[in-house]
Design a protein around this motif. Structure first.
Motif, PDB file in Angstrom:
ATOM      1  N   ASN A 113       9.593  -1.410   2.898  1.00  0.00           N
ATOM      2  CA  ASN A 113       8.526  -1.949   3.731  1.00  0.00           C
ATOM      3  C   ASN A 113       7.844  -3.137   3.076  1.00  0.00           C
ATOM      4  O   ASN A 113       7.371  -4.039   3.762  1.00  0.00           O
ATOM      5  N   ARG A 114       7.788  -3.152   1.747  1.00  0.00           N
ATOM      6  CA  ARG A 114       7.242  -4.323   1.060  1.00  0.00           C
ATOM      7  C   ARG A 114       8.107  -5.549   1.357  1.00  0.00           C
ATOM      8  O   ARG A 114       7.591  -6.638   1.636  1.00  0.00           O
TER       9      ARG A 114
ATOM     10  N   LEU B  51      -1.249  -8.954   8.093  1.00  0.00           N
ATOM     11  CA  LEU B  51      -0.367  -8.018   7.391  1.00  0.00           C
ATOM     12  C   LEU B  51      -1.167  -6.997   6.594  1.00  0.00           C
ATOM     13  O   LEU B  51      -0.746  -5.846   6.454  1.00  0.00           O
ATOM     14  N   LEU B  52      -2.329  -7.410   6.056  1.00  0.00           N
ATOM     15  CA  LEU B  52      -3.167  -6.455   5.335  1.00  0.00           C
ATOM     16  C   LEU B  52      -3.799  -5.434   6.278  1.00  0.00           C
ATOM     17  O   LEU B  52      -3.959  -4.260   5.918  1.00  0.00           O
TER      18      LEU B  52
ATOM     19  N   GLY C 129       0.572  -3.128   4.086  1.00  0.00           N
ATOM     20  CA  GLY C 129      -0.673  -3.834   3.833  1.00  0.00           C
ATOM     21  C   GLY C 129      -1.837  -2.881   3.644  1.00  0.00           C
ATOM     22  O   GLY C 129      -2.689  -3.066   2.759  1.00  0.00           O
ATOM     23  N   GLN C 130      -1.892  -1.825   4.466  1.00  0.00           N
ATOM     24  CA  GLN C 130      -2.937  -0.815   4.300  1.00  0.00           C
ATOM     25  C   GLN C 130      -2.786  -0.082   2.968  1.00  0.00           C
ATOM     26  O   GLN C 130      -3.766   0.264   2.318  1.00  0.00           O
TER      27      GLN C 130
ATOM     28  N   LEU D 150      -5.905  -0.395   0.581  1.00  0.00           N
ATOM     29  CA  LEU D 150      -6.725   0.806   0.459  1.00  0.00           C
ATOM     30  C   LEU D 150      -6.270   1.724  -0.675  1.00  0.00           C
ATOM     31  O   LEU D 150      -7.087   2.210  -1.455  1.00  0.00           O
ATOM     32  N   ALA D 151      -4.947   1.974  -0.772  1.00  0.00           N
ATOM     33  CA  ALA D 151      -4.470   2.903  -1.804  1.00  0.00           C
ATOM     34  C   ALA D 151      -4.366   2.252  -3.174  1.00  0.00           C
ATOM     35  O   ALA D 151      -4.586   2.916  -4.196  1.00  0.00           O
ATOM     36  N   ARG D 152      -4.034   0.944  -3.223  1.00  0.00           N
ATOM     37  CA  ARG D 152      -3.879   0.277  -4.518  1.00  0.00           C
ATOM     38  C   ARG D 152      -5.161  -0.360  -5.026  1.00  0.00           C
ATOM     39  O   ARG D 152      -5.270  -0.671  -6.214  1.00  0.00           O
TER      40      ARG D 152
END
Length: 798
Positions: free
Chosen positions: A660-661, A721-722, A728-729, A733-735
């Motif tokens: 997905n990246r 995309l973010l 992006g999420q 949010l997680a990173r």
């Protein structure tokens, strides 16, 4: 082939002296279907249907073989419950089934190794036949016709013979019952591997699926099975010769044996409906559940799982513990730590650490000693034995005799909580990181037990607070652990910063402005874009009821295969174009207001002046139309060029994340220049069209328009995309957001993989799960806090 099959079925029915209506009543197949099969008008012969008809007609093995050969067009295997018509499957299905079997075998062998099931030997998980009220009648289990006499089938056995016991069940349907921690999941894994090691001719591929995620009120069993296969084995998204995905083709051809683990983990209100849905099928399957939850569902549905035998796991005995626990200790463990063994004992003494405990348990059994009775009751399930082994046998300096302290552990419940609480600190001992396959040494391991427990507590609480029992820990769902307000705020800040940075960099390179004006313009544009994207995101988030964004399963291509999105290009284009029109108009309005404010502040003009207000309204009209039309065109065309991703590797969380990246990166490379040109050209065209309609001179110079388009393209693509992709999420949010608030480490993916390597989590396809549901509930309830009276112990400080 259809005519031959129909003739055979008519002949068998005539020999049995049955009408079509009688066969329909016995088999559960509609009369219409039987007529179509016998007349040869049906070209889609499902093996499950033919098998039901064979059972209803009471056919022997030779007649079943004739049916299978006719259905395949060549001599084949019988159509018994352990031999679905693999011969009917085309070459691509046969290859897909073999590939699926290879993946399943590799995955669960690795899982067994992670669980250390064979070290030093598997715990003796045994079972007995379940009570008659929880199982179907023997003649139904054996699929006998009217007047048939059932023969006794011995369903007793242990972990080494689970596949053999299953093969004794003619219907191929089995229910495995047991209390929490009794070894149901371990038994399901061993069953799967044993069945794959010695498959029957043309046998189905067993696939373990967590049934707790199935909502039978909204999703049919077949559709849910296909979706789970696609998630855990994405190479099955390839299309078969008939156009369906390989996952759907395998399910429809009865080449998959569902091993449905965790029926008790379903929401209580869904269990009855789930059991009724399973009873509407006849295909072989295996179901695991706690006894009480399954009994409640049977009572509500007024029937057990039809045609299914049922077994119930029994408790471990003291002799089992005496054989197992002493062999889990190694003398060298006491010298592996730089600290001296507890109480100055020599290293060899650690090998007999369980002798005192076992002696007390024997006295409790023989003389009803209450001081050992609680511990004896606790150590009757494999889960608690494994926790005790991890906490004491695998941890230097820990003495299991402390489990006999009645002051510290007055009840069985307190003992269980102690073992659960000590598991994470025990497994998070410091150790040297191993190099990966490429020879690279990873970063420092997550060896701080307190922080690891806090992070795991956040993940467990995230799963526990959902509407029903949830075990799948997916990286694309971690953002859902934040409140909607927090997610929206993060999107506002991130998208605003993206547009502001794009404006500052491009203005420095292409259109130098005084420092103050440059800073002010970028700040205002970023603020406007952040509020615009945040508003659109909040509306979209509310409309999907907080459901997480799924990973992108598409790529951009000019060519479409049979499974492309081009089947409904107008509908897809219209949806994406409408979203782009709305979002672009909001962003264009914000940008127009920001630029007007910047010019007024720089020139010292009042915003309330009439000519400023009139100019602002015109700018808002032009920018809203420009950005809205450009975004609608670009996003609509991009949607029309999307096609499903063909992933050929086995699914893991890391593989799906990397895929997905890459997908998001390619989307940015398309969206940024496309938006840039679309904004620049659309703005110039609109100005030319509106110049004669408005009582005002409008200008849209090419280079100015290109600069505005570049800011909108680079900043807008990044912001989109973010805010609106799963990766992006994850990044935002997680990173970033969750680590900033201390709820996750800075590299969540590495932490999840490390927890998997340590045995806290297990990996099921593209998601992780806590190794035990009780551990998930315990960590989620504690949220990283240590219960009163439980000190860190030697393991926590190791």
């Amino acid at each position: 082939m259809a005519d031959k099959l129909g003739g055979l079925l008519r002949g068998f029915r005539d020999e049995a002296g049955l009408t079509q209506e009688q066969v329909a009543e016995r088999s559960g197949v509609s009369v219409r279907t039987i007529r179509r099969l016998e007349s040869g008008s049906s070209t889609n012969h499902r093996m499950g249907t033919v098998q039901l008809l064979a059972d209803a007609l009471g056919l022997g093995e030779q007649d079943r073989a004739r049916l299978a050969a006719t259905l395949a067009g060549s001599p084949g295997d019988p159509v018994g419950p352990t031999a679905p018509a693999t011969t009917t499957a085309p070459d691509d299905l046969t290859a897909a089934a073999l590939e699926l079997a290879t993946e399943v075998r590799r995955r669960w062998r690795r899982e067994e190794a992670q669980r250390r099931v064979h070290d030093p030997f598997p715990l003796p998980v045994r079972w007995q036949a379940a009570p008659s009220g929880l199982t179907d009648r023997p003649e139904n289990i054996q699929r006998l016709g009217p007047g048939g006499r059932s023969q006794e089938v011995d369903l007793g056995g242990d972990l080494r013979a689970v596949a053999e016991v299953y093969r004794r069940i003619p219907s191929g349907r089995l229910v495995i019952l047991g209390r929490a921690g009794s070894g149901k999941s371990v038994l399901a894994i061993r069953f799967t591997l044993d069945l794959l090691a010695a498959p029957a001719a043309g046998g189905r591929v067993p696939v373990i699926l967590g049934v707790g995620s199935w909502d039978p009120s909204t999703t049919a069993l077949r559709d849910w099975l296909v979706a789970r296969l696609l998630r855990d084995h994405p190479h099955l998204a390839r299309r078969s010769a008939r156009g369906a995905t390989l996952a759907a083709a395998l399910v429809d051809a009865d080449l998959v044996l569902p091993v449905l683990d965790g029926f008790d983990e379903m929401a209580p209100g869904l269990r009855r409906e789930a059991l009724e849905a399973l009873n509407a099928t006849s295909s072989p399957l295996v179901l695991t559940s706690r006894r009480a939850e399954y009994a409640d569902a049977v009572g509500a549905a007024h029937a057990p799982l039809v045609w299914a035998g049922a077994v119930e796991l029994t408790d471990l005995t003291l002799d089992d513990l005496a054989d197992y626990l002493p062999r889990t200790t190694r003398a060298h463990l006491a010298t592996a730590d730089t600290a001296a063994p507890a109480e100055g004992r020599p290293a060899e003494a650690h090998a007999g650490a369980w002798d005192t405990v076992l002696a007390r348990l024997r006295r409790a059994r023989d003389a009803h000693d209450p001081r050992g009775a609680d511990l004896a009751a606790v150590l009757t399930t494999p889960l608690m034995v494994i926790l005790a082994r991890t906490l004491y046998s695998d941890t230097p300096g820990r003495d299991p005799a402390e489990l006999l302290d009645p002051t510290r552990f007055p009840t069985a419940r307190s003992l269980e909580e102690h073992l659960l609480a000590g598991f994470v600190p025990a497994v998070y001992r410091r150790r040297a990181p191993e190099r990966d396959a490429g020879g690279r040494r990873p970063g420092a391991p997550f060896a701080d037990p307190a922080r690891a427990e806090r992070w795991l507590g956040h993940l467990a609480r995230h799963l526990n607070r959902l509407d029903h029992e949830q075990r799948d820990l997916a990286w694309w769902q971690l953002s859902d652990s934040l409140s909607r307000r927090s997610r929206s705020l993060a999107v506002v800040l991130a998208t605003g910063l993206s547009v502001a940075i794009a404006d500052w960099l491009l203005c420095l390179l292409l259109s130098p402005l005084p420092g103050f004006r440059l800073l002010l313009q970028g700040t205002l544009l970023g603020l406007a874009a952040g509020l615009a994207f945040g508003s659109v995101y909040a509306l979209a988030d509310r409309s999907r009821s907080g459901a997480p964004l799924e990973p992108a399963g598409v790529r951009l291509t000019l060519r479409h295969g049979p499974g492309g999105l081009g089947r409904r290009p107008l509908r897809t284009f219209a949806i994406r174009a409408g979203q782009g029109l709305f979002g672009g108009a909001v962003m264009g309005t914000g940008c127009a207001l920001a630029l007007t404010t910047e010019r007024a502040v720089a020139s010292g003009t009042r915003l309330a002046d009439r000519w400023v207000v009139e100019g602002t309204l015109i700018d808002v009209l032009v920018f809203a139309l420009t950005f809205g039309l450009a975004a609608a065109l670009v996003f609509g065309l991009v949607a029309a060029l999307e096609a499903p991703v063909d992933v050929t590797a086995a699914a893991t969380p890391a593989v799906l994340l990397a895929s997905n990246r890459s997908t998001v990166g390619r989307q940015f490379l398309v969206l940024a220049p496309a938006l840039t040109l679309a904004i620049a050209l659309t703005g110039r065209l609109l100005v030319q069209l509106l110049r004669g309609s408005l009582d005002r001179r409008l200008e849209w110079e090419f280079w100015d328009g290109l600069l505005i388009g570049a800011v909108g393209g680079l900043g807008g693509a990044t912001a989109y995309l973010l805010a609106f992709t799963a990766w992006g999420q994850w990044l935002l949010l997680a990173r970033i957001w969750l680590p900033l608030t201390g709820r996750l480490p800075w590299d969540p993916a590495a932490f999840l993989d490390d927890a998997y390597q340590r045995g806290v989590l297990r990996q099921t396809g593209a998601v992780h799960q806590f190794r035990h549901l009780r551990l998930q509930h315990h960590l989620g309830g504690r949220c990283g806090r240590t219960p009163p009276g439980l000190g860190p112990g030697p393991a926590a400080g190791a």
